[in-house]
Design a protein around this motif. Structure first.
Motif, PDB file in Angstrom:
ATOM      1  N   HIS A 242      93.961  74.963  19.609  1.00  0.00           N
ATOM      2  CA  HIS A 242      95.288  75.541  19.829  1.00  0.00           C
ATOM      3  C   HIS A 242      95.259  76.697  20.810  1.00  0.00           C
TER       4      HIS A 242
ATOM      5  N   GLU B 166      93.832  86.875  18.209  1.00  0.00           N
ATOM      6  CA  GLU B 166      93.086  86.655  16.977  1.00  0.00           C
ATOM      7  C   GLU B 166      91.687  87.259  17.082  1.00  0.00           C
TER       8      GLU B 166
ATOM      9  N   HIS C 272      91.209  77.617  22.139  1.00  0.00           N
ATOM     10  CA  HIS C 272      90.047  77.595  21.255  1.00  0.00           C
ATOM     11  C   HIS C 272      90.273  76.553  20.175  1.00  0.00           C
TER      12      HIS C 272
HETATM   13 FE   FE2 Z   1      93.030  80.484  16.306  1.00  0.00          FE
END
Ligand code: FE2
Length: 428
Positions: free
Chosen positions: A327, A333, A363
């Motif tokens: 995604h 993140e 990633h």
């Molecule tokens: Fe992620």
């Protein structure tokens, strides 16, 4: 020493270490009991809505105003905000665990990895590591810039705060309110992650259709009971203010609060108490279902920072790819690992390590994880011995020079995707 605790989150707690030290019937009597001074600690604006309002009344041996003047303190690895660590590449990044501290206390061992936003405008976060093997002897910290969320991964610590003491071990987290004095004593060597939240205080997320129980339950959060020290010995206060560090001398121990009542309190929480929700039919839900605590921003549903965990749980989804999907995400993140193995990363991600997937950085599961999960039989399976977490924030994170130049930064994290094969087979 085992400590007593008060259970709940967002409660108005009260505690007194000496009988009768807490005034009855009012907060500010003409003379507080036992010759104590009343001092109000406001964590939110006076006029914040009642549900969000956080303040605590301290009854202490001497008021905080008796401390000495501050002078700048050099803390080169605890970086100033805004950070100028050079350009943060829009690549997936992963670090091995940096070496542990030798001969440092918590304050001296702090190192900044990344930050976003700005403490002055009360938006964004700082991400730091602590690495300590020495107690903070006659020394305390106070962070006027942000609330601190501590995530230990190695070694237990005792937190001494103005409200009392908390023992915190890996698998647990602790929250220290912005502006509250505290000290950290490691039991041997200790290391962990720190989220410094410049925004609104962390709170428990809404449960929506899940109902009145589940996720992190209020009863599992533990606040300390009042404990005080009465010592006329020189003490040092280290203050974090607007991204810079300062120090001041005082002539007594500032952990002298004999009684307190209020809603602005430190606390700890055992992550193993998290009631995990997940799919019992098909597909991999958004990781927001694993949110333990959330600090909102001014935009509804868009967090300044969410604290999310990936704890042991059953996987039962049918005809589904069970690990996290590939995604790209507008949110940024930062991940760490407390123990075990994270299900999307089979190698190169160890306890104490880190990864950063900034806004829109592609990633997903490592190639070997993808290969295994896309052909594995889909019997119910237990993910055990694993505790990873994520600080997910709305603002892209800028790395410090320390993080960018760290030998722990893995050379080519993208190599873990190089084994991904082309699966497309056009119809004949
Ligand atoms: Fe992620």
């Amino acid at each position: 020493m085992a400590h007593d605790y008060l259970a709940g989150f967002g409660n108005e707690f009260e505690s007194e270490a000496v009988a009768g030290a807490l005034p009855r019937g009012q907060f500010s009597p003409q003379r507080a009991p036992h010759g104590l001074y009343a001092e109000k600690f406001s964590l939110t604006a006076f006029t914040a809505p009642r549900a969000d309002n956080r303040r605590t009344w301290f009854y202490r041996i001497r008021p905080s105003v008796t401390q000495g003047g501050y002078t700048p303190l050099a803390t080169p690895n605890w970086s100033s905000a805004p950070l100028v660590g050079g350009m943060t590449p829009p690549d997936p990044l992963r670090w091995s665990p940096p070496p542990l501290a030798a001969g440092r206390d918590f304050a001296d061992g702090l190192v900044t990895i990344a930050a976003n936003g700005d403490a002055a405008t009360q938006a964004g976060i700082g991400i730091h590591l602590y690495r300590a093997d020495q107690p903070m002897t006659r020394r305390c910290l106070v962070d006027a810039d942000g609330e601190l969320l501590l995530v230990p991964w190695s070694g237990a610590i005792t937190l001494t705060t103005e409200c009392g003491e908390l023992d915190v071990a890996p698998g647990e987290i602790a929250i220290v309110p912005r502006g509250m004095k505290f000290a950290v004593d490691p039991h041997g060597g200790a290391a962990g992650y720190v989220c410094e939240n410049y925004g609104a205080a962390l709170r428990l997320p809404e449960r929506g259709p899940v109902g009145s129980d589940g996720f992190a339950n209020n009863r599992d959060f533990l606040a300390p009971v009042a404990a005080y020290r009465d010592a006329d010995t020189p003490f040092e206060i280290v203050c974090r203010f607007q991204g810079h560090s300062f120090r001041a001398d005082i002539d007594h121990d500032p952990f002298d609060v004999v009684a307190w009542v209020g809603t602005a309190v430190p606390c700890k929480y055992d992550l193993r108490r998290f009631n995990v929700m997940g799919s019992i039919s098909y597909d991999h839900p958004d990781p927001s279902i694993f949110t333990v605590l959330s600090a909102p921003s001014d935009t509804p549903g868009v967090a300044n920072v969410d604290f999310v965990i990936f704890p042991p749980r059953w996987l039962v989804a049918e005809h589904s790819f069970r690990p996290p999907w590939f995604h790209r995400n507008v949110m940024s993140e930062f991940m760490g690992l407390v123990y075990g193995q994270y299900d999307a990363k089979q190698s190169g991600f160890e306890p104490g390590g880190m990864s950063l997937h900034n806004a829109f950085v592609p990633h997903g599961p490592d190639a070997d994880v993808y290969a295994a999960a896309s052909s594995a039989p889909l019997a119910p399976a237990k993910l055990d011995d694993t505790l990873a977490f994520m600080f997910e924030t709305r603002y892209p994170l800028r790395l410090t020079r320390w993080a960018l130049e760290s030998p722990a930064l893995q050379d080519d994290y993208r190599a873990c995707w190089q084994g991904l094969r082309r699966h497309f087979t056009p119809p004949a």
